[in-house]
Every structure is written in structure tokens, then in C-alpha cells.
Design an enzyme around this catalytic site. Structure first.
Site, mmCIF file in Angstrom:
data_model
loop_
_atom_site.group_PDB
_atom_site.id
_atom_site.type_symbol
_atom_site.label_atom_id
_atom_site.label_comp_id
_atom_site.label_asym_id
_atom_site.label_seq_id
_atom_site.Cartn_x
_atom_site.Cartn_y
_atom_site.Cartn_z
ATOM 1 N N GLY A 10 -14.798 -0.237 -68.876
ATOM 2 C CA GLY A 10 -14.789 0.995 -69.246
ATOM 3 C C GLY A 10 -14.143 1.379 -70.558
ATOM 4 N N GLN A 14 -13.211 7.573 -72.629
ATOM 5 C CA GLN A 14 -12.306 8.904 -73.233
ATOM 6 C C GLN A 14 -10.904 8.138 -73.093
ATOM 7 O OE1 GLN A 14 -11.569 12.228 -70.897
ATOM 8 N NE2 GLN A 14 -10.657 13.323 -72.764
ATOM 9 N N TYR A 141 -19.673 13.118 -57.668
ATOM 10 C CA TYR A 141 -18.683 12.353 -58.328
ATOM 11 C C TYR A 141 -17.465 12.448 -57.577
ATOM 12 C CZ TYR A 141 -14.528 11.918 -61.744
ATOM 13 O OH TYR A 141 -13.595 11.517 -62.377
ATOM 14 N N LYS A 145 -15.496 9.477 -55.568
ATOM 15 C CA LYS A 145 -13.744 9.230 -55.546
ATOM 16 C C LYS A 145 -13.153 9.330 -54.425
ATOM 17 C CE LYS A 145 -13.528 8.436 -60.076
ATOM 18 N NZ LYS A 145 -13.531 6.985 -60.511
HETATM 19 N N1 SER Z 1 -12.404 15.544 -66.167
HETATM 20 C C1 SER Z 1 -13.237 15.095 -64.805
HETATM 21 C C2 SER Z 1 -14.360 15.874 -64.793
HETATM 22 O O1 SER Z 1 -14.498 16.914 -65.248
HETATM 23 C C3 SER Z 1 -12.285 15.407 -63.471
HETATM 24 O O2 SER Z 1 -11.876 13.997 -63.131
HETATM 25 O O3 SER Z 1 -15.435 15.616 -64.296
#
Ligand code: SER
Length: 317
Positions: A10, A14, A141, A145
């Protein structure tokens, strides 16, 4: 600095793009292997195409370069993930398990796996959220995690694989753009200010979230990975704090340099995500265990962001 072979998965992202350069400068370009699903034309160093859903490819690259350390940064983030929940789950979990399994099979020494403030939900104390708060994530997400944190602990306990992890807050840097997150507004707002555009904010003015300047995020990652193994007491993921602010607070900070800057509020589904996330984080365990301390607050970050982005956009005209 002692050389070691490091793989970043990756590396176009960012965080990955900035971390790759930092690792190259610490360990030497010959020791850092960047990978992603495509090669960024401006990349300078060793690069391999890796789709992390392909376990064989990860195994091959680990063997080709005798990789000793892996930073696995590829994931679909919170907002984008909600567009295709099952696809996000499949992708995030498959990539993570492939990295853990390839690391175990090939005896990689250390693995970095990023987690997120997205693991928390409305059952946690959302102000100064403790390390051991209850996890009831509301996004795919966040669910992926939270599962990843438990898998990291499982691989450590069962196989002794040294996986280390941080629950990142929103990360703000001038070097790269985030993609698909709920905290992305806090990067976009600086770009709008410097380009003299009106900023349309997808969160409401008072929604406070935990954030961190890129250089603190990179330093935390490297400090965690360089810490002696006996200092790593948390094998799920460490809470980490930098600063906390709302759109109104960042807007007012930018206005000190750009008095004519205008903001409009047009909230969307990301507001619902942000409402269930912590407003601030208690990171005393990271401070105690491996000496974490952030350097940047909203004021110092804003001055660097505006200066660097001004330089960047001036160069383009
Ligand atoms: N920056 C991420 C998001 O907004 C948070 O881990 O998904």
C-alpha cells in the site's frame, strides 16, 4: 543504521507514500521495497506490483528480497467502505490475513498493521476514549479493523509473530491526499483555503474528531516498530492521540492566515459515521509503554500545512 529488508504494502497511499520515503532515508533505498497495485510514475526506489489478495505473490516477494519487516497499509477506509460493505470486508480481511500468514510462513520478524479510531462505537466513552473501551464499530471498515486487531493478537499468542499496531486518528499531511475516509475533510480544507475556494464541509461545524499531523503519525509508527519487544504490552492495537478539533476550530485557525476564507456546511452520511467515533483519545498506555508523545497541535500543524501547500500550488502556476 543497520540495514534490513522492509516491505511496504500500500505504498501509494496517503500514509504509505510518506512512510516509504522516511524508511528509505533511515534504512537506505536498497533496503526498502515499496509495493502497490500500480507503480506511481514519480516513485524513486525499488518497487513491486503486489495485489495483497494474492498470497502467492506476497510469498514470492518476501523470498525474493529476504524481507524481515512488513508494513501492511492497504485497506478500504470508512466512508468508501460503506458503498460496498461485503466487498470491503472481503478485501480488507483477505489482504490482512494474507500478510499475517505469509509473515508466519516465511518467518518475517515484525509486522505493522494499522488499526483506527473506527473500531470504537457508541458503547464506548467517546471523550478520552480509554485503551480498553468496548468495541462496537458501526462501519465495515471499523468491523474489519476490530477483527484485525484480534487476529493480530491471535498470531502473536499462537505463533509468536511480532505484529504491532496503532489505532490511528485522522491523518493530515501536505504530501499526499487521503481517499475514502470520514476525516478527509481536514486535509481538503487546507487545499481549498490555499486555492481561494469556498470549502464545502461534509461534517457539521461542531463535530470534534481525533486527528494527527503526518509527521507525528510517521514518527509514532517508526518508534513503535523500533521499540524493544518487551515494551509492547498491547497486542491488539494502541490508542494514540495527537489533537482533537471540530470543522469550526480548524476553519478559525486557517482564517488567521486567510481572513477571507469561507466555509459552507453540507452534511452527508459521513456525519452519521463521525457521530459514533471518539472526540478524543486516552493514549497513556502508548506513552507509558513505548514513550509516545505528539509534537504537533492545531496551530503548529496549520502553519506548516498552509506554507507547504502554498509552495506546492505556486510551483504549479
Ligand atoms: N481516517 C480514517 C477514516 O476516516 C480513520 O481511520 O476512515
Amino acid at each position: 543504521m543497520q540495514s534490513k529488508n522492509i516491505l511496504i504494502i500500500g505504498a501509494n497511499g496517503q500514509l504509505g507514500s510518506v512512510l516509504t520515503k522516511e524508511l528509505q532515508s533511515i534504512y537506505g533505498k536498497e533496503s526498502v521495497i515499496a509495493s502497490d497495485v500500480f507503480l506511481d510514475t514519480e516513485f524513486d526506489g525499488i518497487f513491486e506490483i503486489i495485489d495483497a489478495t494474492d498470497l502467492d505473490k506476497i510469498n514470492k516477494i518476501i523470498n525474493k528480497y529476504s524481507i524481515k519487516e512488513i508494513y501492511h497499509l492497504a485497506a478500504i477506509l470508512s466512508a468508501k467502505g460503506e458503498e460496498k460493505p461485503l466487498w470491503t470486508w472481503d478485501l480488507n480481511i483477505k489482504m490482512m490475513l494474507n500478510v499475517f500468514e505469509a509473515s508466519r510462513l516465511n518467518k518475517v520478524n515484525k509486522v505493522f498493521f494499522p488499526s483506527s479510531i473506527a473500531v470504537f462505537g457508541d458503547k464506548a466513552q467517546l471523550i478520552n476514549t480509554p485503551q480498553s473501551a468496548f468495541l462496537n464499530p458501526s462501519t465495515v471498515y471499523g468491523i474489519s479493523k476490530a477483527a484485525g486487531e484480534n487476529w493480530a493478537q491471535y498470531y502473536f499468542t499462537k505463533y509468536g509473530l511480532d505484529i504491532r499496531s496503532i489505532r490511528y486518528p485522522g491523518i493530515i499531511g501536505y504530501q499526499s491526499m487521503p481517499g475514502g475516509g470520514t476525516t478527509d475533510y481536514a486535509v481538503d480544507i487546507y487545499h481549498s483555503a490555499v486555492k481561494n475556494e469556498i470549502f464545502s464541509c461534509f461534517l457539521d461545524s461542531e463535530t470534534k474528531l481525533p486527528m494527527m499531523f503526518m509527521s507525528d503519525a510517521i514518527r509514532s509508527t517508526i518508534e513503535l516498530m523500533q521499540s524493544p519487544i518487551e515494551n509492547i504490552k498491547i497486542r491488539t492495537s494502541y490508542n494514540l492521540a495527537g489533537m482533537s478539533f471540530s470543522p469550526n476550530q480548524i476553519y478559525n485557525e486557517i482564517k488567521k492566515s486567510y481572513p477571507d476564507f469561507k466555509i459552507e456546511y453540507e452534511t452527508d452520511f459521513r456525519q452519521t459515521i463521525a457521530d459514533k467515533w471518539p472526540k478524543s483519545i486516552d493514549d497513556k498506555q502508548a506513552r507509558n509503554d513505548w514513550g509516545w508523545k505528539p509534537k504537533f497541535d492545531l496551530t503548529s500543524m496549520t502553519s506548516i500545512m498552509l506554507e507547504k501547500l502554498k509552495e506546492k500550488y505556486n510551483k504549479q502556476v
